[in-house]
Design an enzyme around this catalytic site. Structure first.
Site, PDB file in Angstrom:
ATOM      1  N   CYS A   1      33.960  23.752  38.836  1.00 39.03           N
ATOM      2  CA  CYS A   1      34.958  23.640  39.591  1.00 39.03           C
ATOM      3  C   CYS A   1      36.058  23.298  39.641  1.00 39.03           C
ATOM      4  CB  CYS A   1      34.488  23.429  41.015  1.00 39.03           C
ATOM      5  SG  CYS A   1      34.688  21.792  41.733  1.00 39.03           S
TER       6      CYS A   1
ATOM      7  N   TYR B   1      30.337   2.377  33.236  1.00 39.33           N
ATOM      8  CA  TYR B   1      28.481   2.956  33.365  1.00 39.33           C
ATOM      9  C   TYR B   1      27.654   3.502  31.158  1.00 39.33           C
ATOM     10  CZ  TYR B   1      28.828   2.990  38.390  1.00 39.33           C
ATOM     11  OH  TYR B   1      28.799   2.779  39.221  1.00 39.33           O
TER      12      TYR B   1
ATOM     13  N   HIS C   1      20.837   4.307  46.722  1.00 38.75           N
ATOM     14  CA  HIS C   1      22.015   4.446  45.888  1.00 38.75           C
ATOM     15  C   HIS C   1      22.124   5.024  44.959  1.00 38.75           C
ATOM     16  CE1 HIS C   1      22.716  -0.175  47.925  1.00 38.75           C
ATOM     17  NE2 HIS C   1      23.124   0.610  48.690  1.00 38.75           N
TER      18      HIS C   1
ATOM     19  N   ARG D   1      26.702   0.318  30.755  1.00 40.92           N
ATOM     20  CA  ARG D   1      25.190  -0.077  31.444  1.00 40.92           C
ATOM     21  C   ARG D   1      23.795   0.770  31.482  1.00 40.92           C
ATOM     22  NH1 ARG D   1      26.729   0.219  37.738  1.00 40.92           N
ATOM     23  NH2 ARG D   1      24.357  -0.279  37.696  1.00 40.92           N
TER      24      ARG D   1
ATOM     25  N   ASP E   1      18.879   2.185  37.998  1.00 42.49           N
ATOM     26  CA  ASP E   1      18.473   2.135  36.116  1.00 42.49           C
ATOM     27  C   ASP E   1      17.467   3.401  36.154  1.00 42.49           C
ATOM     28  OD1 ASP E   1      16.377   0.779  37.646  1.00 42.49           O
ATOM     29  OD2 ASP E   1      17.127  -1.380  37.088  1.00 42.49           O
TER      30      ASP E   1
HETATM   31  P1  OAD Z   1      21.653  -8.779  43.938  1.00 43.22           P
HETATM   32  O1  OAD Z   1      21.853  -8.838  42.645  1.00 43.22           O
HETATM   33  O2  OAD Z   1      22.762  -8.807  44.898  1.00 43.22           O
HETATM   34  O3  OAD Z   1      21.017  -9.507  43.591  1.00 43.22           O
HETATM   35  C1  OAD Z   1      19.036  -9.372  43.058  1.00 43.22           C
HETATM   36  C2  OAD Z   1      18.233 -10.506  43.767  1.00 43.22           C
HETATM   37  O4  OAD Z   1      17.136 -10.803  42.796  1.00 43.22           O
HETATM   38  C3  OAD Z   1      18.762 -12.078  44.149  1.00 43.22           C
HETATM   39  O5  OAD Z   1      18.377 -12.091  45.396  1.00 43.22           O
HETATM   40  C4  OAD Z   1      18.161 -12.631  42.708  1.00 43.22           C
HETATM   41  O6  OAD Z   1      17.381 -13.818  43.609  1.00 43.22           O
HETATM   42  C5  OAD Z   1      17.100 -11.682  42.591  1.00 43.22           C
HETATM   43  N1  OAD Z   1      16.499 -11.855  41.372  1.00 43.22           N
HETATM   44  C6  OAD Z   1      16.377 -11.639  39.876  1.00 43.22           C
HETATM   45  N2  OAD Z   1      15.456 -12.380  39.123  1.00 43.22           N
HETATM   46  C7  OAD Z   1      14.862 -12.026  39.801  1.00 43.22           C
HETATM   47  C8  OAD Z   1      13.108 -11.469  39.050  1.00 43.22           C
HETATM   48  N3  OAD Z   1      12.981 -12.041  38.265  1.00 43.22           N
HETATM   49  N4  OAD Z   1      12.912 -11.861  40.377  1.00 43.22           N
HETATM   50  C9  OAD Z   1      12.128 -12.007  41.963  1.00 43.22           C
HETATM   51  N5  OAD Z   1      14.041 -11.709  42.524  1.00 43.22           N
HETATM   52  C10 OAD Z   1      14.641 -11.870  41.372  1.00 43.22           C
HETATM   53  O7  OAD Z   1      20.992  -7.124  43.854  1.00 43.22           O
HETATM   54  P2  OAD Z   1      21.314  -5.827  45.115  1.00 43.22           P
HETATM   55  O8  OAD Z   1      20.573  -6.872  46.134  1.00 43.22           O
HETATM   56  O9  OAD Z   1      19.679  -5.347  44.647  1.00 43.22           O
HETATM   57  O10 OAD Z   1      25.072  -1.924  44.755  1.00 43.22           O
HETATM   58  O11 OAD Z   1      22.689  -5.725  44.889  1.00 43.22           O
HETATM   59  C11 OAD Z   1      22.326  -4.681  46.260  1.00 43.22           C
HETATM   60  C12 OAD Z   1      23.372  -3.542  46.151  1.00 43.22           C
HETATM   61  O12 OAD Z   1      25.222  -4.567  45.515  1.00 43.22           O
HETATM   62  C13 OAD Z   1      23.122  -2.703  45.194  1.00 43.22           C
HETATM   63  O13 OAD Z   1      22.595  -1.690  44.442  1.00 43.22           O
HETATM   64  C14 OAD Z   1      24.351  -2.354  44.158  1.00 43.22           C
HETATM   65  C15 OAD Z   1      25.721  -3.914  44.298  1.00 43.22           C
HETATM   66  O14 OAD Z   1      26.481  -4.460  44.208  1.00 43.22           O
HETATM   67  C16 OAD Z   1      25.898  -0.582  44.806  1.00 43.22           C
HETATM   68  O15 OAD Z   1      26.834  -0.973  43.209  1.00 43.22           O
HETATM   69  C17 OAD Z   1      26.732  -0.422  45.887  1.00 43.22           C
END
Ligand code: OAD
Length: 240
Positions: free
Chosen positions: A148, A64, A116, A67, A101
């Site tokens: 705690c 973390y 999240h 990141r 972020d």
């Molecule tokens: P993902 O990494 O699963 O998906 C990112 C999406 O963004 C993909 O569909 C890409 O095609 C799209 N993408 C990439 N660059 C882009 C751009 N410049 N413009 C538009 N689209 C773009 O990320 P999330 O869907 O956010 O949770 O993932 C959901 C959750 O899974 C996250 O919050 C995290 C992860 O594991 C936890 O950690 C619990």
């Protein structure tokens, strides 16, 4: 298609915007899935679960902090800024994000509902209710302890955990009441957030997907804007 969605935006009284990692990709924050995704490089079960933290809290913290350092070094992009402008220039735009972020706030967005969590906060997992901002970015970290006695953890939702009940209820209410839901840069596979577009549709909203590639949502969307969020979003709203 851009013109059609722009007209839907102008006509909508209530717009809900749901973002995922793709909105931050053009800032240089890695997404999770796909060839360049974090889950190709790292195993989620070693870094993003309560078990992983119980076993190796320093390792999880180092990930973390790494990141955080990546995010601290980048800026919000044209996509984040466009959403902040929509919120500033017209009423009725609610922002829901899966991102941890904090870039929406840095772009000037008011009150993003961070479903999240936020990696710039720590919280006590023992249930004493303690949370605090924490801006450390240097690994390795000595794991901090709460008053705690428990270890403090990043205030994010990990795999196997449930989302904050009030936050997801609020999100459901927002999308159920929306006229238009913009789903931006998410792979739309992680539940319960992935269920929000369907709830919006059942409530009568139009659903628009903005993504560089196809997702499970694509076939259900009323419109698909295929492209970079940083290119597409600024074109959707011109100051009246
Ligand atoms: P993902 O990494 O699963 O998906 C990112 C999406 O963004 C993909 O569909 C890409 O095609 C799209 N993408 C990439 N660059 C882009 C751009 N410049 N413009 C538009 N689209 C773009 O990320 P999330 O869907 O956010 O949770 O993932 C959901 C959750 O899974 C996250 O919050 C995290 C992860 O594991 C936890 O950690 C619990």
């Amino acid at each position: 298609m851009i013109d059609r969605v722009a007209s839907w935006m102008r006509a909508a009284e209530r717009v809900a915007v749901l973002t995922g990692a793709g909105i931050s990709a053009e800032s240089g924050v890695p997404v999770f899935r796909g060839d360049a995704g974090l889950w190709r490089q790292f195993r989620p079960e070693q870094l993003a679960t309560p078990d992983a933290f119980n076993r190796q809290p320093e390792l999880v913290w180092d990930w973390y902090l790494w990141r955080r350092a990546c995010i601290a070094a980048v800026q919000p992009n044209a996509g984040h800024l466009a959403i902040a402008r929509w919120q500033q220039q017209r009423a009725g735009v609610a922002l829901l994000t899966q991102n941890v972020d904090g870039l929406h706030a840095r772009a000037g967005s008011a009150a993003a509902l961070e479903l999240h969590g936020n990696l710039w906060r720590v919280r006590c997992p023992a249930g004493c209710g303690f949370t605090a901002l924490d801006e450390a970015t240097d690994a390795p970290r000595t794991v901090l302890r709460c008053a705690c006695g428990s270890w403090l953890r990043p205030d994010v939702v990990w795999f196997g955990e449930t989302l904050d009940a009030a936050a997801i209820e609020t999100a459901i209410g927002i999308v159920a009441d929306a006229d238009l839901l913009m789903v931006i840069g998410t792979s739309a596979v992680v539940y319960p957030v992935a269920a929000l577009p369907q709830i919006a549709r059942e409530g009568g909203a139009r659903v628009v997907e903005v993504n560089v590639e196809e997702t499970p949502l694509t076939g259900q969307a009323d419109a698909v804007l295929r492209g970079l969020a940083g290119d597409v979003l600024p074109a959707l709203w011109r100051e009246p």
